[in-house]
Design a protein around this motif. Structure first.
Motif, PDB file in Angstrom:
ATOM      1  N   UNK A   1      40.303  31.604  41.699  1.00 29.54           N
ATOM      2  CA  UNK A   1      40.755  32.157  43.153  1.00 29.54           C
ATOM      3  C   UNK A   1      39.463  32.451  44.170  1.00 29.54           C
ATOM      4  N   UNK A   2      39.770  32.233  45.279  1.00 29.93           N
ATOM      5  CA  UNK A   2      38.688  32.299  46.528  1.00 29.93           C
ATOM      6  C   UNK A   2      38.324  33.629  46.385  1.00 29.93           C
ATOM      7  N   UNK A   3      38.975  34.597  45.658  1.00 32.94           N
ATOM      8  CA  UNK A   3      38.188  36.036  45.800  1.00 32.94           C
ATOM      9  C   UNK A   3      36.970  35.778  44.557  1.00 32.94           C
ATOM     10  N   UNK A   4      36.604  34.962  43.844  1.00 30.54           N
ATOM     11  CA  UNK A   4      35.627  34.621  43.102  1.00 30.54           C
ATOM     12  C   UNK A   4      35.530  35.762  42.007  1.00 30.54           C
ATOM     13  N   UNK A   5      34.424  36.482  42.237  1.00 27.27           N
ATOM     14  CA  UNK A   5      33.875  37.585  41.252  1.00 27.27           C
ATOM     15  C   UNK A   5      34.630  38.853  41.335  1.00 27.27           C
ATOM     16  N   UNK A   6      35.325  38.778  42.686  1.00 27.53           N
ATOM     17  CA  UNK A   6      36.153  40.122  43.091  1.00 27.53           C
ATOM     18  C   UNK A   6      37.289  40.180  42.280  1.00 27.53           C
ATOM     19  N   UNK A   7      37.857  38.901  41.709  1.00 28.01           N
ATOM     20  CA  UNK A   7      39.017  39.087  41.005  1.00 28.01           C
ATOM     21  C   UNK A   7      38.798  39.817  39.547  1.00 28.01           C
ATOM     22  N   UNK A   8      39.796  40.734  39.407  1.00 28.15           N
ATOM     23  CA  UNK A   8      39.627  41.581  38.207  1.00 28.15           C
ATOM     24  C   UNK A   8      39.610  40.788  36.850  1.00 28.15           C
ATOM     25  N   UNK A   9      38.939  41.010  36.044  1.00 27.87           N
ATOM     26  CA  UNK A   9      38.750  40.564  34.668  1.00 27.87           C
ATOM     27  C   UNK A   9      39.932  40.264  33.956  1.00 27.87           C
ATOM     28  N   UNK A  10      40.288  39.257  33.478  1.00 29.33           N
ATOM     29  CA  UNK A  10      41.037  38.691  32.434  1.00 29.33           C
ATOM     30  C   UNK A  10      42.482  38.354  33.549  1.00 29.33           C
ATOM     31  N   UNK A  11      42.647  38.471  34.776  1.00 29.54           N
ATOM     32  CA  UNK A  11      43.963  38.109  35.583  1.00 29.54           C
ATOM     33  C   UNK A  11      43.967  36.569  35.378  1.00 29.54           C
ATOM     34  N   UNK A  12      45.121  36.151  34.963  1.00 31.34           N
ATOM     35  CA  UNK A  12      45.501  34.766  34.954  1.00 31.34           C
ATOM     36  C   UNK A  12      45.227  34.153  33.716  1.00 31.34           C
ATOM     37  N   UNK A  13      44.715  35.019  32.746  1.00 28.69           N
ATOM     38  CA  UNK A  13      44.623  34.597  31.403  1.00 28.69           C
ATOM     39  C   UNK A  13      45.368  34.962  30.258  1.00 28.69           C
ATOM     40  N   UNK A  14      46.090  33.952  29.562  1.00 30.91           N
ATOM     41  CA  UNK A  14      46.998  34.375  28.444  1.00 30.91           C
ATOM     42  C   UNK A  14      46.621  35.676  27.762  1.00 30.91           C
ATOM     43  N   UNK A  15      47.387  36.632  27.685  1.00 35.83           N
ATOM     44  CA  UNK A  15      47.085  37.645  26.898  1.00 35.83           C
ATOM     45  C   UNK A  15      46.318  38.837  27.694  1.00 35.83           C
ATOM     46  N   UNK A  16      45.865  38.609  28.906  1.00 34.71           N
ATOM     47  CA  UNK A  16      45.104  39.080  29.859  1.00 34.71           C
ATOM     48  C   UNK A  16      46.207  40.365  30.522  1.00 34.71           C
ATOM     49  N   UNK A  17      45.655  41.312  31.121  1.00 32.70           N
ATOM     50  CA  UNK A  17      46.456  42.020  31.861  1.00 32.70           C
ATOM     51  C   UNK A  17      47.247  41.417  33.230  1.00 32.70           C
ATOM     52  N   UNK A  18      48.536  41.969  33.306  1.00 35.86           N
ATOM     53  CA  UNK A  18      49.508  41.397  34.404  1.00 35.86           C
ATOM     54  C   UNK A  18      48.745  41.713  35.812  1.00 35.86           C
ATOM     55  N   UNK A  19      48.616  40.813  36.574  1.00 41.55           N
ATOM     56  CA  UNK A  19      48.188  40.909  38.047  1.00 41.55           C
ATOM     57  C   UNK A  19      48.827  42.218  38.863  1.00 41.55           C
ATOM     58  N   UNK A  20      48.090  43.039  39.169  1.00 43.61           N
ATOM     59  CA  UNK A  20      48.588  44.138  39.963  1.00 43.61           C
ATOM     60  C   UNK A  20      48.326  43.827  41.496  1.00 43.61           C
ATOM     61  N   UNK A  21      49.656  43.843  42.368  1.00 42.87           N
ATOM     62  CA  UNK A  21      49.624  43.356  43.718  1.00 42.87           C
ATOM     63  C   UNK A  21      48.513  44.405  44.458  1.00 42.87           C
ATOM     64  N   UNK A  22      48.875  45.799  44.263  1.00 44.65           N
ATOM     65  CA  UNK A  22      47.983  46.555  45.142  1.00 44.65           C
ATOM     66  C   UNK A  22      46.553  46.295  45.012  1.00 44.65           C
ATOM     67  N   UNK A  23      45.925  46.162  43.707  1.00 38.76           N
ATOM     68  CA  UNK A  23      44.672  45.978  43.313  1.00 38.76           C
ATOM     69  C   UNK A  23      44.231  44.623  44.106  1.00 38.76           C
TER      70      UNK A  23
END
Ligand SMILES: Nc1ncnc2c1ncn2[C@@H]1O[C@H](COP(=O)(O)OP(=O)(O)O)[C@@H](O)[C@H]1O
Ligand SMILES: [Mg+2]
Ligand SMILES: [Zn+2]
Lengths: 198, 391
Positions: free
Chosen positions: B240-262
């Protein structure tokens, strides 16, 4: 390319909204073949709208006088103002028979691609109106598309500073990406009565 | 689901074509240039409202004709729907479902789902990031048609905001040179508004893509291992162009589902941070339009490092992975294999045939029947001289 005036006519017609080169050509040749009396009538109507029709000094709607019919009508509630993009949207809202207040016509929506910013819209006039008249509610009825939504958001920010003013937006349910004028009366009426504070 | 009937008028090379299909495998055989791909392209158009070969509609209309028509009967869980599309370049298309007009062509999305693998797919591995973003978005729409609208809204906001950045940048530079800088104040005030809308629509698109990649990644890895067991393992990851601002685990199998508001808040923050550069350059630097789907083989990026064979396997794995994902969602798509067997060695052919056999319907095109693995030769059609004949 046709000769002289014929091509000029095609070019002029082609500059009208919604008319492509093919339609422009078709209309031009229709006019060429038409009875002179028909063309004269069209010519006169065009002249009359340009000379006789103007925009209302108060709300910006098309009008034959300084103030439009709605702004002159004492039965219309001056404390509620419905903000729309174009005069045709006034007609659309009027058709619902749900609305008894007054209007403010912006003359478009924020549209950077076409070079339209706040200064190109009648926003300053709206703020002046709210400052001087006894307006208690502003209903934002810009189109439910990208530009209309951005304009509404911008207006919400500008209107925040007026104490006691309630600002509302049409309820969702209007076909998104659309144009206010294409919504049917029932849907638009419902959106109007279900408006929410923003 | 399966396509029971396809009829086209003035589509590509076809003045008219009318083909009945059945579930299971069907093979369209014909010499190059006879119009096989044109037929499956028409099906792809019904599924995605786009072509896998061209970005605009004009080439889809037969030379000399003004509009193309595609009609197809699709059977899904025993229920048949007739979709009709009229494609008129430069104007909005018209669509009907069961002979009733629908308000927008977009409303037909979801009726036919296809996964199409074609030689053009090599660009998924070797092409620009835009190819891979397009791949994700197309799959997103197949999974949930409403994302066609989300993506459309995002692109519109992006265009408007980019136009504003350009004009604001120009006004700013003019102002700095001692001019009036007219309009800049207005531009900046509205830029906040456009930031907010970009973040809102962008977050929705970004969240959906992240969840998609998390779900798709295991299928792609498995599909790659199936077609190229000797090769290093393949994986995909969303950058993501968010780089390090992307929450940990987003987009990874078994990771948390991405939260739109976050994500909306993160995008808004980032937009604020890069605004000076954006005004300087007049381009929008943050948002899903700047993102990338990384394709990795072992430890190395596939792009630039993978061999020709590995690139092909990766492209194939992306398509087979998509097929398996849609299937796992419970939405069995039609599998379309356009002229791909000739490109594959025996092992890959076998492996592809194995997956294809499990599909409710698979449509294959080939120049010669020998290219197609035997087990896939079900119904056979000959495409020649502007006609399709069942043989
Ligand atoms: N818009 C069009 N009008 C007429 N012919 C077209 C059009 N687009 C493509 N073609 C023709 O279609 C043929 C290619 O068809 P295609 O389906 O790709 O063949 P193949 O059977 O090899 O898959 C070419 O001969 C090309 O000229
Ligand atoms: Mg082909
Ligand atoms: Zn008025």
């Amino acid at each position: 390319m046709y000769e002289g005036p014929v091509q000029d006519l095609i070019d002029e017609l082609g500059r009208l909204p919604g008319i492509g080169p093919k339609s422009a050509q078709r209309i031009a040749f229709h006019l060429l073949a038409a009875e002179p009396a028909d063309v004269t009538r069209l010519q006169e109507v065009l002249q009359r709208v340009k000379e006789g029709v103007r925009f209302c000094d108060v709300c910006g709607n098309v009008s034959e006088e300084e103030r439009c019919r709605i702004c002159r009508d004492a039965r219309r509630d001056p404390t509620v103002v419905c903000v729309v993009e174009e005069p045709k949207d006034v007609l659309a809202v009027e058709r619902t028979r749900e609305f008894k207040g007054r209007y403010h016509v912006l003359g478009g929506a924020l549209d950077p691609l076409s070079g339209v910013g706040p200064d190109q819209l009648r926003i300053r006039e709206l703020l002046a109106r709210i400052g001087s008249e006894d307006v208690r509610e502003v209903i934002l009825a810009t189109d439910p598309n990208t530009e209309g939504e951005a304009t509404a958001t911008y207006l919400v920010r500008m209107l925040r500073d007026f104490p006691g003013l309630s600002v509302t937006r049409l309820a969702s349910g209007l076909p998104m990406g659309g144009d206010l004028e294409f919504a049917d009366e029932l849907t638009l009426g419902r959106a109007l009565s279900g408006r929410r504070a923003v | 689901m399966y396509v029971r009937h396809l009829q086209v008028t003035d589509f590509r090379s076809w003045a008219h074509a009318d083909v009945a299909f059945e579930p299971g495998p069907s093979v369209l055989v014909g010499a190059n240039g006879q119009g096989k791909t044109n037929l499956v392209e028409a099906l792809g158009y019904v599924a995605t409202l786009g072509s896998h070969r061209v970005a605009t509609d004009a080439p889809l209309v037969r030379h000399g004709a003004s509009r193309a028509i595609v009609r197809t009967a699709v059977v899904n869980a025993g229920r048949e729907l007739l979709v009709e599309l009229e494609v008129t370049p430069g104007r909005s298309n018209r669509a009907r479902v069961n002979r009733a007009p629908v308000p927008r062509p977009r409303d037909v999305l979801g009726i036919l789902r296809t996964v199409l693998f074609a030689p053009e797919d090599l660009a998924l591995v070797r092409g620009d990031p835009g190819e891979r973003r397009g791949f994700l978005d197309e799959l997103l729409v197949l999974r949930a048609p409403r994302f066609a609208g989300v993506r459309g809204d995002y692109e519109r906001v992006l265009k408007q905001r980019s136009a504003l950045l350009k004009s604001a940048g120009v006004a700013r530079r003019a102002g700095r040179r001692g001019g009036e800088g007219t309009g800049e104040a207005g531009d900046i005030r509205t830029l906040d508004v456009w930031d907010g809308h970009l973040a809102r629509h962008g977050a929705e698109l970004l969240a959906a893509r992240l969840d998609l990649v998390a779900d798709l990644a295991p299928h792609v890895g498995a599909a790659y291992a199936g077609v190229a067991p000797e090769s290093r393992p393949a994986s995909i990851a969303y950058r993501s162009s968010l780089g390090g601002a992307l929450p940990e685990g987003y987009g990874q199998p078994g990771g948390p589902r991405a939260d739109v508001a976050t994500l909306e808040a993160a995008l808004l923050d980032e937009l604020g941070r890069v605004r000076p550069q954006e005004l300087e350059r007049g381009v929008c630097l943050v948002g899903p339009h700047r993102d990338e789907l990384d394709l990795v083989l072992g430890e190395a990026p596939a792009k630039g490092y993978a061999s020709h064979g590995e690139s092909w396997s990766f492209a194939l794995a992306l398509r087979l992975g998509s097929f398996e994902l849609l299937r796992a969602d419970g939405a069995e798509p039609v599998l379309v294999l356009d002229d791909v067997f000739a490109e594959l060695d025996r092992r890959r052919r076998r492996s592809l045939a194995g997956v294809a056999l499990g599909a409710e319907q698979v449509l294959v095109t080939a120049a010669v029947p020998e290219d197609v693995p035997e087990e896939l030769v079900g119904a056979r059609y000959e495409v020649r001289d502007g006609e399709v004949r069942r043989v």
